[in-house]
Design a protein around this motif. Structure first.
Motif, PDB file in Angstrom:
ATOM      1  N   SER A  20      -9.483  19.578 -30.700  1.00 16.80           N
ATOM      2  CA  SER A  20     -10.810  18.978 -30.549  1.00 16.80           C
ATOM      3  C   SER A  20     -11.166  18.801 -29.069  1.00 16.80           C
ATOM      4  O   SER A  20     -12.322  18.989 -28.675  1.00 16.80           O
ATOM      5  N   GLU A  21     -10.176  18.472 -28.238  1.00 14.70           N
ATOM      6  CA  GLU A  21     -10.425  18.346 -26.801  1.00 14.70           C
ATOM      7  C   GLU A  21     -10.831  19.693 -26.206  1.00 14.70           C
ATOM      8  O   GLU A  21     -11.724  19.758 -25.349  1.00 14.70           O
ATOM      9  N   LEU A  22     -10.182  20.752 -26.646  1.00 12.72           N
ATOM     10  CA  LEU A  22     -10.521  22.089 -26.153  1.00 12.72           C
ATOM     11  C   LEU A  22     -11.940  22.484 -26.557  1.00 12.72           C
ATOM     12  O   LEU A  22     -12.707  23.001 -25.742  1.00 12.72           O
ATOM     13  N   LEU A  23     -12.283  22.222 -27.818  1.00 17.20           N
ATOM     14  CA  LEU A  23     -13.620  22.575 -28.288  1.00 17.20           C
ATOM     15  C   LEU A  23     -14.685  21.737 -27.588  1.00 17.20           C
ATOM     16  O   LEU A  23     -15.731  22.255 -27.189  1.00 17.20           O
ATOM     17  N   PHE A  24     -14.411  20.447 -27.393  1.00 22.40           N
ATOM     18  CA  PHE A  24     -15.354  19.600 -26.659  1.00 22.40           C
ATOM     19  C   PHE A  24     -15.496  20.069 -25.211  1.00 22.40           C
ATOM     20  O   PHE A  24     -16.591  20.083 -24.656  1.00 22.40           O
ATOM     21  N   ALA A  25     -14.391  20.454 -24.575  1.00 23.03           N
ATOM     22  CA  ALA A  25     -14.443  20.927 -23.185  1.00 23.03           C
ATOM     23  C   ALA A  25     -15.314  22.163 -23.080  1.00 23.03           C
ATOM     24  O   ALA A  25     -16.083  22.323 -22.128  1.00 23.03           O
ATOM     25  N   TYR A  26     -15.228  23.031 -24.066  1.00 29.70           N
ATOM     26  CA  TYR A  26     -16.070  24.232 -24.035  1.00 29.70           C
ATOM     27  C   TYR A  26     -17.528  23.867 -24.327  1.00 29.70           C
ATOM     28  O   TYR A  26     -18.432  24.299 -23.612  1.00 29.70           O
TER      29      TYR A  26
ATOM     30  N   SER B 158     -22.797  21.554 -31.601  1.00 29.96           N
ATOM     31  CA  SER B 158     -23.054  20.668 -32.735  1.00 29.96           C
ATOM     32  C   SER B 158     -21.767  20.109 -33.337  1.00 29.96           C
ATOM     33  O   SER B 158     -21.824  19.298 -34.256  1.00 29.96           O
ATOM     34  N   TYR B 159     -20.607  20.514 -32.822  1.00 31.86           N
ATOM     35  CA  TYR B 159     -19.328  19.993 -33.316  1.00 31.86           C
ATOM     36  C   TYR B 159     -19.232  18.507 -32.978  1.00 31.86           C
ATOM     37  O   TYR B 159     -19.425  18.102 -31.852  1.00 31.86           O
ATOM     38  N   ARG B 160     -18.949  17.690 -33.978  1.00 27.98           N
ATOM     39  CA  ARG B 160     -18.931  16.237 -33.794  1.00 27.98           C
ATOM     40  C   ARG B 160     -17.543  15.631 -33.940  1.00 27.98           C
ATOM     41  O   ARG B 160     -17.378  14.425 -33.940  1.00 27.98           O
ATOM     42  N   GLY B 161     -16.545  16.444 -34.115  1.00 32.40           N
ATOM     43  CA  GLY B 161     -15.194  15.924 -34.273  1.00 32.40           C
ATOM     44  C   GLY B 161     -14.618  16.317 -35.618  1.00 32.40           C
ATOM     45  O   GLY B 161     -15.263  16.972 -36.414  1.00 32.40           O
ATOM     46  N   GLY B 162     -13.389  15.918 -35.840  1.00 33.32           N
ATOM     47  CA  GLY B 162     -12.705  16.272 -37.074  1.00 33.32           C
ATOM     48  C   GLY B 162     -11.641  17.318 -36.802  1.00 33.32           C
ATOM     49  O   GLY B 162     -11.425  17.732 -35.657  1.00 33.32           O
ATOM     50  N   LYS B 163     -10.981  17.742 -37.851  1.00 32.49           N
ATOM     51  CA  LYS B 163      -9.902  18.705 -37.729  1.00 32.49           C
ATOM     52  C   LYS B 163     -10.478  20.098 -37.425  1.00 32.49           C
ATOM     53  O   LYS B 163     -11.171  20.685 -38.249  1.00 32.49           O
ATOM     54  N   VAL B 164     -10.202  20.593 -36.238  1.00 29.12           N
ATOM     55  CA  VAL B 164     -10.757  21.872 -35.790  1.00 29.12           C
ATOM     56  C   VAL B 164     -10.289  23.015 -36.691  1.00 29.12           C
ATOM     57  O   VAL B 164     -11.061  23.911 -37.020  1.00 29.12           O
ATOM     58  N   LYS B 165      -9.037  22.967 -37.121  1.00 32.36           N
ATOM     59  CA  LYS B 165      -8.520  24.050 -37.965  1.00 32.36           C
ATOM     60  C   LYS B 165      -9.297  24.120 -39.279  1.00 32.36           C
ATOM     61  O   LYS B 165      -9.600  25.203 -39.764  1.00 32.36           O
ATOM     62  N   SER B 166      -9.649  22.992 -39.841  1.00 36.03           N
ATOM     63  CA  SER B 166     -10.469  22.968 -41.062  1.00 36.03           C
ATOM     64  C   SER B 166     -11.840  23.569 -40.788  1.00 36.03           C
ATOM     65  O   SER B 166     -12.361  24.343 -41.589  1.00 36.03           O
ATOM     66  N   TYR B 167     -12.412  23.180 -39.668  1.00 40.84           N
ATOM     67  CA  TYR B 167     -13.724  23.702 -39.261  1.00 40.84           C
ATOM     68  C   TYR B 167     -13.670  25.220 -39.099  1.00 40.84           C
ATOM     69  O   TYR B 167     -14.512  25.944 -39.622  1.00 40.84           O
TER      70      TYR B 167
ATOM     71  N   VAL C 258     -18.717  30.155 -34.033  1.00 36.36           N
ATOM     72  CA  VAL C 258     -18.130  28.930 -33.476  1.00 36.36           C
ATOM     73  C   VAL C 258     -18.708  28.678 -32.085  1.00 36.36           C
ATOM     74  O   VAL C 258     -19.079  27.547 -31.752  1.00 36.36           O
ATOM     75  N   ILE C 259     -18.808  29.714 -31.278  1.00 40.15           N
ATOM     76  CA  ILE C 259     -19.351  29.575 -29.921  1.00 40.15           C
ATOM     77  C   ILE C 259     -20.798  29.111 -29.974  1.00 40.15           C
ATOM     78  O   ILE C 259     -21.197  28.203 -29.245  1.00 40.15           O
TER      79      ILE C 259
END
Length: 185
Positions: free
Chosen positions: A5-11, A62-71, A56-57
């Motif tokens: 989630s930190e990686l996705l938020f950083a991007y 719009s990603y708000r958190g949660g398990k990234v692998k599930s997403y 995903v990119i």
């Protein structure tokens, strides 16, 4: 090691391409396996992998958190189902990283002897064929559990079915696979 989630938020928030690349590297193997299990043609699975990351990119902000692998599993499954509905007709996407190398490229590694690879490939194809022959519900639960590493609660929520149904479908899948693959031995 940073959390997904930190990686996705950083991007998504800072445009940190290195974080995105780390996320892609971390999830390439299981996602490709999931897509190859859902789509019979390797080229379709490879295209779906690229299409998944494009989605995903595009939706990262719009990603708000949660398990990234599930997403990611949800997006990949959706892309695969869309491709099946369309009959696999899409434009191939050649995603590249900032240095011009394919993001999903994998390097060749030393492996088993040719005869062992052939036997392993034949067995793998038997398993893939058996999984593809399962009814849709049990097949989806099996793949989401094994390839997506999702809990049964996550699977039930994703498929919008009761937990008991997801568990029953998993039991159905495992029993049918044992039956189909037991005949091969």
């Amino acid at each position: 090691m940073e959390e997904d989630s930190e990686l996705l938020f950083a991007y998504s928030r800072r445009g940190d391409v290195k974080s995105l690349a780390a996320l892609v590297r971390r999830h390439t193997v299981w996602m490709q396996a999931l897509l190859r299990s859902l789509l019979p043609a390797a080229a379709d699975a490879d295209d779906a992998f690229q299409e998944t990351w494009v989605k995903v990119i595009r939706s990262a902000s719009s990603y708000r958190g949660g398990k990234v692998k599930s997403y990611l599993a949800t997006v990949a499954r959706s892309v695969a189902l869309d491709r099946i509905r369309r009959g696999g007709r899409t434009v191939s996407l050649d995603a590249e990283d900032g240095e011009g190398a394919a993001v999903a490229a994998s390097s060749a590694a030393e492996g088993p002897a040719p005869d062992e690879r052939f036997e392993s490939k034949a067995t793998s194809e038997d398993v893939r064929r058996a999984v593809r022959s399962l009814p849709e519900g049990p097949r989806q639960v099996l793949l989401m559990r094994i390839e997506g590493d999702l809990s049964f609660r996550e699977i039930a929520a994703e498929l919008d079915v009761p937990l008991g149904t997801a568990l029953t479908w998993m039991r159905t899948a495992t029993l049918r696979l044992r039956e189909m693959l037991g005949e091969k031995k």
